[in-house]
Design an enzyme around this catalytic site. Structure first.
Site, PDB file in Angstrom:
ATOM      1  CE1 TYR A  26       1.365   0.217   4.237  1.00 14.21           C
ATOM      2  CE2 TYR A  26      -0.007  -1.741   4.463  1.00 14.21           C
ATOM      3  CZ  TYR A  26       0.981  -0.907   4.947  1.00 14.21           C
ATOM      4  OH  TYR A  26       1.614  -1.199   6.128  1.00 14.21           O
ATOM      5  CB  SER A  79       5.955   0.651  10.061  1.00 12.38           C
ATOM      6  OG  SER A  79       6.118   2.045   9.878  1.00 12.38           O
ATOM      7  NE  ARG A 106       5.338  -2.369   7.499  1.00 14.46           N
ATOM      8  CZ  ARG A 106       5.553  -1.170   6.957  1.00 14.46           C
ATOM      9  NH1 ARG A 106       4.586  -0.528   6.339  1.00 14.46           N
ATOM     10  NH2 ARG A 106       6.734  -0.612   7.034  1.00 14.46           N
ATOM     11  CB  CYS A 152      -1.808  17.935  11.583  1.00 16.69           C
ATOM     12  SG  CYS A 152      -1.596  16.516  10.474  1.00 16.69           S
ATOM     13  CB  CYS A 205      -2.769  21.943   6.146  1.00 15.83           C
ATOM     14  SG  CYS A 205      -3.981  20.631   5.897  1.00 15.83           S
ATOM     15  CB  CYS A 214       1.447  18.022   3.674  1.00 13.98           C
ATOM     16  SG  CYS A 214       0.651  16.480   4.206  1.00 13.98           S
ATOM     17  CG  ASP A 215       4.111  12.933   4.954  1.00 18.91           C
ATOM     18  OD1 ASP A 215       3.154  13.600   5.372  1.00 18.91           O
ATOM     19  OD2 ASP A 215       4.342  11.773   5.324  1.00 18.91           O
ATOM     20  CB  CYS A 240     -14.619  16.232  12.009  1.00 23.58           C
ATOM     21  SG  CYS A 240     -14.292  15.520  10.388  1.00 23.58           S
ATOM     22  CB  CYS A 278     -17.583  11.853   5.982  1.00 21.77           C
ATOM     23  SG  CYS A 278     -18.840  12.833   6.832  1.00 21.77           S
TER      24      CYS A 278
END
Length: 424
Positions: free
Chosen positions: A39, A138, A150, A272, A278, A293-294, A343, A363
């Protein structure tokens, strides 16, 4: 009673553009990794850079450390991520600490390392302990769950290596957290995964839902993406276990729930995604390129480079302001939602389906969690508020505020640092 939000609680980025970032997320090996996780969204970023090995040079590292440690910022954080940052080797991080020492002017420096942990050994553990690195490992769950995605370059599972590394880190005294990706499959194992992490000795957990609509073509999502209804069940089951352990010997920090409780306490949540806009950190790639942002390391959002500009200037850039304010551009349904104040529309990376302004793909999952958790969070907030009031008079749990360090967990039980909670 739910938590309504006023329009005034939705400030736009602007006034806080002064100064410099206090946190940078650094990709010293770029998108390079020794694993081939099914993923992974970041491996595809290799197309942004020349082919071959990607490694941060000594000069880029020097620029980064010098620029991120100005006299005006006494507290700074370096978060080392990837790809896989340990591909840089231990000597690179020894050089990091040497540069931080050289450029330090009374700074309080925090280093965090997010790793797949397959390359760690006792030398790494000794170094991480000596210099107080916070290590995030991870791990997605048990061997069956983890090894489903993984795997290494030879398509072998990595669970045993990772579990052994966690034990080694904990035995060495390294502050170790776990980060678990949540897929459609793993979301069905909420309680088993939580219990396994506790058995491994992990008491700080973070769960990241996989949302990838761009591949697979299965109803607008990839095969790995967790469905909202599945994620809703996962979150509610996990919340019940988290509440059950509060105040007991197995008390565990789950980042999402800690952040929710912070909202109910009137504190700034550490998550965040629960902020109105952001822009709480900057990403620095191996070549010095900077992004807001990554999840948005792409040409559209490149702010510049630390080799030709500097972090403070890029932090104040109009493009960062534009990016940050996009989060507050919400559909009318979001603006009228009872849960808006907690949210905030969620992470922009998950606003991948629907019309513009886009709604969050998850949502329904978050709405289910908020409804499920509201009464207990309200009760917890009331309890913690009373504890904080007692603490202010020096009576809470027998603690004296003179004995509590600024970075210690707050004795009131809010799961925040003392300096960000009752120490304020």
């Amino acid at each position: 009673m739910r938590i309504p939000v006023a329009a005034s609680e939705y400030p736009r980025i602007g006034a806080e553009l002064g100064g410099a970032p206090t946190s940078v997320l650094v990709k010293p090996a770029g998108p390079d990794c020794n694993l081939r996780c099914g993923y992974c969204f970041y491996r595809g970023k290799e197309t942004l850079f020349p082919p071959g090995q990607h490694r941060m040079s000594g000069e880029v590292l020097r620029c980064l450390v010098e620029q991120h440690m100005p006299p005006s910022a006494p507290d700074v954080t370096f978060c080392w991520q990837g790809g896989e940052p340990t591909l840089m080797g231990l000597s690179f991080f020894e050089h990091v600490v040497a540069l931080q020492t050289h450029y330090g002017r009374g700074h309080r420096v925090a280093n965090a390392l997010q790793t797949n942990a397959t390359l760690l050994d006792k030398s790494w553990a000794a170094f991480l302990t000596k210099y107080n690195f916070l290590v995030g490992v991870s791990l997605d769950g048990d061997a069956q769950v983890h090894d489903a995605n993984r795997r290494d370059g030879a398509s072998h599972g990595t669970w045993s290596k990772v579990a052994n590394s966690i034990k080694m880190l904990l035995d060495a005294g390294v502050a170790t957290n776990v980060l678990a990706a949540v897929t459609e499959e793993s979301a069905r194992c909420a309680q088993e995964t939580y219990g396994l992490f506790q058995e491994l000795g992990l008491r700080h957990m973070q769960f990241i839902p996989i949302v990838d609509p761009d591949r697979g073509g299965l109803g607008g999502r990839s095969a790995h993406s967790v469905r909202p209804e599945t994620y809703a069940t996962f979150l509610c089951e996990l919340f019940d276990r988290w509440v059950l352990d509060l105040g007991g010997p197995k008390q565990t920090s789950v980042r999402t729930f800690d952040a929710l409780l912070a909202c109910y306490l009137g504190l700034t949540p550490p998550e965040c995604t629960m902020h109105a806009t952001c822009g709480s950190y900057l990403v620095v790639e191996h070549d010095g390129a900077v992004y807001p942002c990554d999840f948005f390391v792409e040409p559209t959002w490149e702010l510049g480079s630390i080799t030709t500009s500097n972090l403070a200037t890029l932090w104040r850039s109009p493009k960062r302001q534009v990016f940050g304010n996009l989060k507050a551009d919400l559909p009318q349904a979001c603006r009228e939602c009872d849960w808006l104040s907690v949210c905030r529309g969620g992470c922009p990376k998950d606003r991948v389906l629907g019309e513009t302004p886009r709604s969050n793909y998850l949502c329904d999952a978050y709405r289910a969690l908020f409804c499920h958790a509201h009464e207990r969070l309200t009760a917890l907030a009331t309890q913690h508020s009373a504890q904080r009031a007692r603490l202010s008079t020096g009576l809470a749990r027998g603690f004296s505020t003179r004995r509590i360090g600024r970075n210690d967990p707050c004795p009131c039980g809010s799961h925040s640092k003392y300096k960000k909670c009752c120490g304020r």
